[in-house]
Motif scaffolding. Structure first.
Motif, PDB file in Angstrom:
ATOM      1  N   ILE A 216       0.690  -1.101  -0.065  1.00 47.26           N
ATOM      2  CA  ILE A 216      -0.139   0.014   0.035  1.00 47.26           C
ATOM      3  C   ILE A 216       0.820   1.304  -0.014  1.00 47.26           C
ATOM      4  CG2 ILE A 216      -1.834   1.241   1.310  1.00 47.26           C
ATOM      5  CD1 ILE A 216      -2.912  -1.173   0.054  1.00 47.26           C
ATOM      6  N   THR A 217       0.362   2.072  -1.020  1.00 49.31           N
ATOM      7  CA  THR A 217       1.551   3.429  -1.117  1.00 49.31           C
ATOM      8  C   THR A 217       0.697   4.522  -0.319  1.00 49.31           C
ATOM      9  OG1 THR A 217       0.099   3.806  -2.948  1.00 49.31           O
ATOM     10  CG2 THR A 217       2.413   2.739  -3.045  1.00 49.31           C
ATOM     11  N   HIS A 218      -0.592   4.609  -0.225  1.00 53.24           N
ATOM     12  CA  HIS A 218      -1.259   5.888   0.374  1.00 53.24           C
ATOM     13  C   HIS A 218      -2.429   5.212   1.436  1.00 53.24           C
ATOM     14  CE1 HIS A 218       0.515   8.869  -2.259  1.00 53.24           C
ATOM     15  NE2 HIS A 218       0.545   7.763  -3.019  1.00 53.24           N
ATOM     16  N   VAL A 219      -2.407   5.806   2.532  1.00 51.53           N
ATOM     17  CA  VAL A 219      -3.581   5.358   3.705  1.00 51.53           C
ATOM     18  C   VAL A 219      -4.418   6.438   3.771  1.00 51.53           C
ATOM     19  CG1 VAL A 219      -3.836   4.808   6.097  1.00 51.53           C
ATOM     20  CG2 VAL A 219      -2.106   3.593   4.841  1.00 51.53           C
ATOM     21  N   ILE A 220      -5.511   6.420   2.945  1.00 49.01           N
ATOM     22  CA  ILE A 220      -6.346   7.351   3.208  1.00 49.01           C
ATOM     23  C   ILE A 220      -7.554   6.869   4.224  1.00 49.01           C
ATOM     24  CG2 ILE A 220      -8.012   8.893   1.870  1.00 49.01           C
ATOM     25  CD1 ILE A 220      -6.012   8.126  -0.529  1.00 49.01           C
ATOM     26  N   ARG A 221      -7.858   7.688   5.096  1.00 50.97           N
ATOM     27  CA  ARG A 221      -8.779   7.164   6.234  1.00 50.97           C
ATOM     28  C   ARG A 221      -9.061   8.251   7.201  1.00 50.97           C
ATOM     29  NH1 ARG A 221      -3.256   5.988  10.079  1.00 50.97           N
ATOM     30  NH2 ARG A 221      -4.218   3.968  10.390  1.00 50.97           N
ATOM     31  N   GLY A 222     -10.120   7.862   7.833  1.00 48.50           N
ATOM     32  CA  GLY A 222     -10.916   9.065   8.697  1.00 48.50           C
ATOM     33  C   GLY A 222      -9.809   9.887   9.619  1.00 48.50           C
ATOM     34  N   GLU A 223     -10.344  10.888  10.045  1.00 48.46           N
ATOM     35  CA  GLU A 223      -9.613  11.706  10.987  1.00 48.46           C
ATOM     36  C   GLU A 223      -9.567  10.994  12.462  1.00 48.46           C
ATOM     37  OE1 GLU A 223     -11.302  15.287  11.809  1.00 48.46           O
ATOM     38  OE2 GLU A 223      -9.558  16.398  12.525  1.00 48.46           O
ATOM     39  N   ALA A 243      11.107   2.821   5.161  1.00 53.88           N
ATOM     40  CA  ALA A 243      11.195   3.302   3.729  1.00 53.88           C
ATOM     41  C   ALA A 243      10.377   3.045   2.946  1.00 53.88           C
ATOM     42  CB  ALA A 243      12.489   2.764   3.030  1.00 53.88           C
ATOM     43  N   GLN A 244       9.379   1.916   3.208  1.00 51.06           N
ATOM     44  CA  GLN A 244       8.276   1.628   2.535  1.00 51.06           C
ATOM     45  C   GLN A 244       6.995   2.178   2.988  1.00 51.06           C
ATOM     46  OE1 GLN A 244      11.042  -0.015   2.757  1.00 51.06           O
ATOM     47  NE2 GLN A 244      10.773  -2.256   2.411  1.00 51.06           N
ATOM     48  N   MET A 245       7.024   2.811   4.092  1.00 52.28           N
ATOM     49  CA  MET A 245       5.898   3.387   4.620  1.00 52.28           C
ATOM     50  C   MET A 245       4.983   4.191   3.826  1.00 52.28           C
ATOM     51  SD  MET A 245       5.553   5.505   8.252  1.00 52.28           S
ATOM     52  CE  MET A 245       6.302   7.067   7.564  1.00 52.28           C
ATOM     53  N   PRO A 246       3.834   3.892   4.087  1.00 55.26           N
ATOM     54  CA  PRO A 246       2.877   4.682   2.853  1.00 55.26           C
ATOM     55  C   PRO A 246       2.802   6.141   3.464  1.00 55.26           C
ATOM     56  CG  PRO A 246       1.614   3.012   4.597  1.00 55.26           C
ATOM     57  CD  PRO A 246       2.971   2.965   4.391  1.00 55.26           C
ATOM     58  N   ARG A 247       2.240   6.846   2.603  1.00 54.96           N
ATOM     59  CA  ARG A 247       2.095   8.285   2.993  1.00 54.96           C
ATOM     60  C   ARG A 247       0.761   8.467   3.593  1.00 54.96           C
ATOM     61  NH1 ARG A 247       4.471  12.310   2.374  1.00 54.96           N
ATOM     62  NH2 ARG A 247       3.999  13.622   0.623  1.00 54.96           N
ATOM     63  N   PHE A 248       0.283   9.348   4.465  1.00 52.11           N
ATOM     64  CA  PHE A 248      -1.011   9.166   5.210  1.00 52.11           C
ATOM     65  C   PHE A 248      -1.928  10.312   4.814  1.00 52.11           C
ATOM     66  CE2 PHE A 248       1.672   6.955   8.008  1.00 52.11           C
ATOM     67  CZ  PHE A 248       1.023   5.862   8.303  1.00 52.11           C
ATOM     68  N   ALA A 249      -3.119  10.104   4.775  1.00 49.83           N
ATOM     69  CA  ALA A 249      -3.918  11.220   4.613  1.00 49.83           C
ATOM     70  C   ALA A 249      -5.160  11.029   5.257  1.00 49.83           C
ATOM     71  CB  ALA A 249      -4.338  11.480   2.997  1.00 49.83           C
TER      72      ALA A 249
END
Length: 508
Positions: A216-223, A243-249
């Motif tokens: 997984i490259t991006h973790v898009i989840r609730g606040e 190094a492989q940690m996804p970006r968070f949103a």
RNA sequence: GGCCCGUUCGUCUAGGGGUUAGGACGCAAGGUUUUCAUCCUUGUAACAGGGGUUCGAAUCCCCUACGGGCUACCA
């Protein structure tokens, strides 16, 4: 550049909330915009909260919305299985890896002991009432117990959990795609349980392990996950995966229409709008919650309104198909603050789609509704009715409700309207009109319209004198679309019958 | 309580140093219509407060207030 991969990871503890659908949608839009993959992963690590049917409900909801996943349970994929309960054996080894590297430890405290610890700290005001780098030194765990004692306890089969060993004094910084830099001190962090005594991981461990394994490259989840994001960062670090940690949103929340706070099922019940995409019947209580689908919303409208709650395109466009949303979507146009849901605007969105729909589709839908109600009507006729009525309503279902007069002659006449508009000479005028209509060859809206106006001119009768009475006779009330159009659909025989009946029975 | 996040019309939001602070929903008025609704036009209404920085702040910084989230062997 690595391929974008995102996931929606709901827990099957009940029906999917519309806020959850929005999270799934944003993940989907982001993935598709980037040419990436969108996966569905079921996070069912809590056996106690498992609700039968919830998983199917989630999948059906997403399908109804047109949100399709590239990998997931049943669908499969190269990184399966996609149900955490089926990945159970995987997690233990990572928990052990953390123990061995000194990043986690065993803890044997009972619930009572934990509670006592919290109360003690509360009373002493000696810190945060939590299991952390300070309080762990006074608890029963592999940090305070000797190796032999620990080995013994485990051998005896005593219950234990594995907790993360948070650093004592370190600032954890993460870059959130929506919120920017977020900093937390490690001494504020709880030594969260990673691995439960029932042999299952908690969300924290499972989520990090799976996101890593599934690339997984991006973790898009609730606040609501923002406070535990630093913990997740620490986990990636501890497992050697930084190094492989996804970006968070972290997405802002959906708020209740009135007052403050998260939108909940209660608000829907209280204010009369659905909170769930589909109707849901709770298997335990038998209680039913309404859904957008059953309320008559088009899935396109539902998706559209959800997309605009927290995101905007930066233009004045408001109506978007799913494809257009994909094209327009970007995370940097997602707002930071929570959005109150407005049920009125939701209806407006549906109205827009109702106006756009091909009439044939509406006719077909009406035919189904009619059949269910045991009303016999031709689809062709229903299509005409839809065309005539749709601009006046928000939902196809309403459309049918307001068109009742097409299917049965008025049984009674609106009293207030009759009193005002039905005069002594109205019956005579109407009867005169029937003979004109009777002679019409083509009983079409256009011809009827012409005939009526000729009739009015020739007899010196104003529209205000004829039309209201005619409407009362045909519709039974003072509402509705153009009368010529109505008569066209009703047909000559039925129209004349209604006029005559009113002329005979209605007294001024 | 602690930590974190947030705050532009009633609501969704645009705008991010100089704007008559824009749009949409809702609401109101007027127009069209045989009626109701639609539709069209117009109107209504906002930068939470206080300090800085600056020639100039809704916009940048700080504080306060308010709101929210989290604070489980739930996710």
């Amino acid at each position: 550049m690595t391929k974008v991969r995102v996931r929606f990871a709901p827990s099957p503890t009940g029906p999917l909330h519309m806020g959850g659908v929005r999270t799934a949608l944003y993940n989907y839009l982001f993935a598709k915009k980037q040419g990436g993959d969108f996966l569905l992963r079921i996070e069912d690590t809590d056996q106690n909260r498992y609700v039968p049917g919830a998983e199917d409900y989630i999948m059906e909801s997403l399908r109804w919305c047109g949100i399709h996943w590239d990998e997931g349970p049943e669908t499969g994929g190269p990184f399966g299985p996609y149900r955490q309960s089926e990945r159970k054996d995987l997690y233990r080894q990572y928990a052990m890896q953390l123990i061995e590297s000194g990043k986690a430890y065993y803890a044997f405290d009972t619930p009572e002991e934990l509670e006592a610890m919290r109360q003690r700290i509360e009373a002493e005001k000696s810190g945060n009432p939590q299991y952390d780098s300070r309080s762990r030194l006074s608890m029963k765990n592999s940090l305070t117990l000797s190796e032999e004692e620990v080995a013994q306890k485990i051998a005896r089969g005593e219950n234990y959990v594995i907790r993360i060993k948070n650093p004592e004094d370190e600032e954890i910084v993460l870059e959130d795609l929506i919120r920017g830099t977020v900093k937390v001190h490690s001494w504020q962090l709880d030594d969260k349980v990673l691995f439960k005594s029932d042999g299952m991981p908690t969300y924290h461990l499972a989520n990090v392990v799976d996101d890593y394994l599934m690339k997984i490259t991006h973790v898009i989840r609730g606040e609501e996950w923002l406070p535990s994001a630093p913990l997740h960062v620490l986990l990636y670090r501890s497992l050697g995966w930084e190094a492989q940690m996804p970006r968070f949103a972290h997405l802002p929340l959906l708020l209740k229409p009135d007052g403050n706070g998260k939108l909940s099922k209660r608000d829907g019940d209280r204010l009369g709008f659905p909170v769930f995409p589909l109707q849901w019947k709770d298997p335990k209580s038998g209680e039913t919650s309404s859904g957008y689908r059953e309320a008559g919303y088009f899935p396109e409208a539902f998706v559209n309104l959800l997309a605009l709650l927290g995101w905007n395109p930066g233009t004045e466009q408001e109506i978007f198909s799913l494809d257009e949303l994909v094209e327009a979507f970007s995370l940097d146009r997602v707002g930071k603050s929570g959005s109150k849901f407005d049920p009125e605007k939701a209806k407006w969105f549906n109205h827009q789609y109702l106006l756009q729909k091909p009439l044939q589709d509406l006719g077909r839908e009406l035919k189904e509704i009619a059949q269910a109600k045991g009303i016999d009507a031709r689809e062709e006729q229903l299509t005409s009715i839809a065309g005539l009525m749709r601009e006046r309503v928000n939902f196809t279902t309403e459309l049918f409700g307001q068109a009742g007069f097409f299917f049965s002659a008025p049984k009674e006449y609106d009293e207030a309207f009759a009193k005002k508009r039905w005069k002594e000479d109205t019956p005579a005028i109407l009867l005169d009109l029937t003979s004109v209509l009777e002679n019409l060859q083509a009983f079409t809206a256009e011809a009827i319209h012409k005939a009526i106006h000729t009739f009015m001119e020739e007899n010196g009768i104003g529209a205000g004198k004829l039309m209201p009475g005619l409407r009362l006779a045909l519709v039974g009330s003072g509402m509705g679309p153009d009368l010529s159009e109505i008569m066209d659909i009703l047909g000559k025989q039925e129209s004349l019958q209604r006029i005559r009946r009113a002329a005979e029975t209605l007294k001024a």
